[in-house]
Design an enzyme around this catalytic site. Structure first.
Site, PDB file in Angstrom:
ATOM      1  N   SER A 328      -6.696  -0.559   4.289  1.00 54.90           N
ATOM      2  CA  SER A 328      -6.261  -1.658   3.328  1.00 54.90           C
ATOM      3  C   SER A 328      -4.969  -1.478   2.972  1.00 54.90           C
ATOM      4  O   SER A 328      -4.741  -0.422   2.141  1.00 54.90           O
ATOM      5  CB  SER A 328      -7.332  -2.018   2.512  1.00 54.90           C
ATOM      6  N   SER A 343      -5.589  -6.712   5.321  1.00 53.92           N
ATOM      7  CA  SER A 343      -6.709  -7.290   4.180  1.00 53.92           C
ATOM      8  C   SER A 343      -7.867  -6.693   4.759  1.00 53.92           C
ATOM      9  O   SER A 343      -8.432  -6.012   4.290  1.00 53.92           O
ATOM     10  CB  SER A 343      -6.397  -8.822   4.453  1.00 53.92           C
TER      11      SER A 343
END
Length: 507
Positions: A328, A343
């Site tokens: 992430s 994301s």
């Protein structure tokens, strides 16, 4: 004896020629590997031609879409030859696209109609584990549902899709959509790990851009899991809704090299980022993360909406690049241009999957920052950014705002105790084991080979010699080989006198 000497002479010549060739290769490779950043990484600048062609295609496609309007167009992409393709709804628009130098494809639904379909889906009751995006190549809105979506929720969502019509296509996925908390370089806070994205600046300070779900405002980040090496503190965050956050480094100043946005590819390799751009469907892209390393894939959709368990996030880039927990916030890029930060998604880098990215251009605009334009340590300036890129110059001075998102859905997130111990870059991750095809995911080979497109920033042979990095051995091999060639001049077969004596003896 004469025949033996001739064989020895030929053998030495062959070995000497081979030595000259090998030495030349060693010298050229050492020169190509000469460029290093301040942390000892090879810094690669992507070739301008590739970036310019993709940027030109994107610019032309978007100009045509803007000129014709969303009632006559339905998105664009690049084909296998790198040419821009614009979806249009009538023959007159197709002719205009062709005259402008792009390919045209006549489709049924306009972008206005496809966007309306997406709005209808967004207004329906939210179902965690679903996602959708516009696929311009099939002229549909593709709705995805992971295994956590119940049969009842699937039926309700299907009713909504049926009410919209053929513009919506529904598919089931085999893996669950999650955020990728667990850049290339790892950054740590209490109970979770993310990846560093891109260095950005407001003109006065340098910040780190990463994913918003990694931590809310006030989260303190470290370069190790013991909390000994401080990185900085989150000063702006947006999640859900969007998925980006800004970390202020412990030392706001830093050095010129620190201000540069350089993506770590592992194994001592890095690529310098010169600007930011919007992604284009069909574009080949690269992602680096602290868990899975460097992988590549293709952009398949834009303006995607994902319903994570923590909330809905919209405006994302959808790709075929794999990612895993801990990736992430890591960078998505093409050539030397920043495209997004990781994301979430589904799958992994063994079986493949779908990954969504927060567009960098949206985050930069919201935060009032830009990609820094730094110079190499040897004074060389990185090449110009892509023609289709957002301006990479520093944003107006002033600290960014605190953001509007909560970012409170990070597993194990929260504020770690203790302050930053100064601006120290996060430790580089271990080099990924021979990045290559894994389960159908085509990861690029090491830069400088046939995978990630890049060339060394400084190929000066004199620089490599002065730094003692490998050209010396190559020159030594060449010198010894030349001495071997000269030695063959003294190894001559038996001459005329010996031959005459031999003949006289038998006469």
């Amino acid at each position: 004896m004469r025949r033996t000497r001739r064989h020895v002479q030929r053998a030495i010549r062959l070995v000497a020629v081979a030595g000259v060739v090998c030495g030349g290769v060693m010298v050229s490779q050492s020169g190509a590997n000469a460029s290093q950043d301040g942390g000892g990484h090879r810094v690669l600048d992507a070739p301008a031609d590739g970036a310019q062609s993709v940027g030109s295609a994107a610019t032309l496609a978007r100009q045509l879409e803007s000129r014709l309007g969303d009632s006559r167009t339905a998105g664009s992409w690049v084909d296998a030859q790198g040419r821009p393709v614009v979806a249009v709804t009538d023959d007159a628009s197709a002719a205009e696209v062709t005259r402008a130098g792009a390919r045209a494809k006549v489709v049924r639904y306009s972008m206005r109609e496809l966007s309306s379909a997406g709005d209808t889906l967004r207004e329906a009751p939210r179902v965690a584990g679903t996602a959708w995006s516009v696929d311009p190549r099939t002229n549909t809105v593709v709705v995805l549902a992971d295994p956590t979506v119940s049969a009842e929720d699937w039926a309700r969502l299907k009713d909504v899709a049926d009410g919209i019509g053929d513009a919506v296509r529904m598919e089931r996925t085999t893996d669950t959509f999650t955020t990728r908390t667990a850049g290339a370089a790892p950054i740590f806070t209490r109970g979770s790990r993310c990846s560093a994205g891109f260095n950005v600046t407001d003109g006065q300070e340098t910040f780190l851009l990463t994913a918003g779900h990694c931590g809310p405002v006030g989260t303190t980040w470290f370069g190790d899991n013991r909390g000994a090496t401080g990185v900085g503190t989150t000063v702006a965050s947006s999640f859900p809704g969007a998925d980006f956050s800004l970390i202020r480094y412990g030392d706001p100043g830093g050095t010129d090299n620190d201000r540069a946005s350089v993506v770590n590819l592992g194994d001592g390799r890095a690529v310098r980022i010169n600007g930011a751009a919007e992604a284009l469907v069909g574009q080949q892209v690269f992602r680096s993360g602290s868990t899975s390393g460097l992988h590549s894939g293709q952009v398949t959709g834009l303006n995607a909406t994902v319903n994570y368990p923590e909330g809905q996030v919209g405006g994302l880039i959808q790709t075929t690049v794999c990612a895993e927990p801990g990736d992430s916030g890591g960078p998505l890029f093409a050539q030397s241009l920043a495209l997004g930060v990781t994301s979430g998604g589904s799958g992994d880098c063994t079986s493949g999957g779908i990954t969504f990215f927060q567009p960098v251009t949206t985050a930069l605009a919201a935060l009032g920052v830009g990609i820094p334009r730094a110079t190499d340590s040897d004074g060389a300036t990185p090449g110009d950014q892509d023609a289709g890129a957002a301006p990479a110059s520093s944003a107006p001075a002033g600290a960014p705002g605190t953001g509007t998102g909560t970012g409170g859905a990070t597993p194990g997130g929260g504020n770690a105790q203790g302050g930053s111990s100064g601006r120290t870059a996060p430790a580089a991750p271990a080099a990924p084991a021979a990045p290559g095809a894994q389960g159908g995911q085509n990861a690029p080979a090491a830069p400088g080979g046939v995978g990630y497109p890049g060339t060394a920033a400084d190929t000066s042979a004199f620089a490599a010699i002065s730094s003692g990095r490998g050209i010396g051995p190559g020159v030594l091999v060449i010198a010894i080989s030349f001495l071997g060639l000269l030695a063959t001049l003294w190894i001559r077969p038996a001459g005329g006198g010996g031959g005459h004596a031999h003949r006289r003896q038998w006469n």
